[in-house]
Motif scaffolding. Structure first.
Motif, PDB file in Angstrom:
ATOM      1  N   ALA A  33      -2.100  -0.744   7.174  1.00  0.00           N
ATOM      2  CA  ALA A  33      -2.142   0.340   6.196  1.00  0.00           C
ATOM      3  C   ALA A  33      -0.982   0.283   5.209  1.00  0.00           C
ATOM      4  O   ALA A  33      -1.009   0.950   4.172  1.00  0.00           O
ATOM      5  N   ARG A  35       1.102  -1.062   2.246  1.00  0.00           N
ATOM      6  CA  ARG A  35       0.764  -1.834   1.047  1.00  0.00           C
ATOM      7  C   ARG A  35       1.914  -2.746   0.606  1.00  0.00           C
ATOM      8  O   ARG A  35       1.763  -3.514  -0.330  1.00  0.00           O
ATOM      9  N   SER A  36       3.038  -2.634   1.263  1.00  0.00           N
ATOM     10  CA  SER A  36       4.231  -3.415   0.915  1.00  0.00           C
ATOM     11  C   SER A  36       4.807  -4.025   2.185  1.00  0.00           C
ATOM     12  O   SER A  36       4.507  -3.581   3.288  1.00  0.00           O
ATOM     13  N   HIS A  65       0.864   6.534   7.252  1.00  0.00           N
ATOM     14  CA  HIS A  65       0.104   5.300   7.341  1.00  0.00           C
ATOM     15  C   HIS A  65      -0.998   5.321   8.389  1.00  0.00           C
ATOM     16  O   HIS A  65      -1.857   4.444   8.403  1.00  0.00           O
TER      17      HIS A  65
END
Length: 101
Positions: A33, A35-36, A65
């Motif tokens: 979950a 994104r980075s 998340h």
């Protein structure tokens, strides 16, 4: 934190995670979950910019998340990350959680 104890986690995350498939699956879901990279997520969650995550900051990360995460799951992950019981984790400890997931 008492003198001589560092917020840098020195736990053996690999052996603990391999012994607990539920934790491993939970960390995979959290990582999926995100994104980075974990280092970037850590900095985003460090609200007071002290270079550490306290339990509340970690809880916010986990719930952001994985909205259906239970408080027991958050507590178990926190105990794994803060194995030295100093009440905070550094970026190394945070990233170590996801290294084996």
């Amino acid at each position: 934190a008492s003198a001589g104890r560092s917020a840098t986690t020195s736990f053996d995350a690999g052996s603990q995670l391999f012994a607990d498939p539920t934790l491993r699956d939970l960390l995979r879901q959290l990582r999926g979950a995100m994104r980075s990279p974990p280092e970037v997520v850590f900095r985003e969650q460090d609200m007071n910019l002290d270079g550490y995550l306290e339990k509340l900051e970690f809880e916010r990360f986990a719930m952001k998340h994985k909205t259906d995460i239970s408080s027991a799951e958050v507590t178990r992950l926190w105990q794994l990350a803060d194995s030295s019981n100093v009440g905070k984790i550094g970026v190394e400890g945070f990233c170590a959680l996801f290294r084996f997931s």
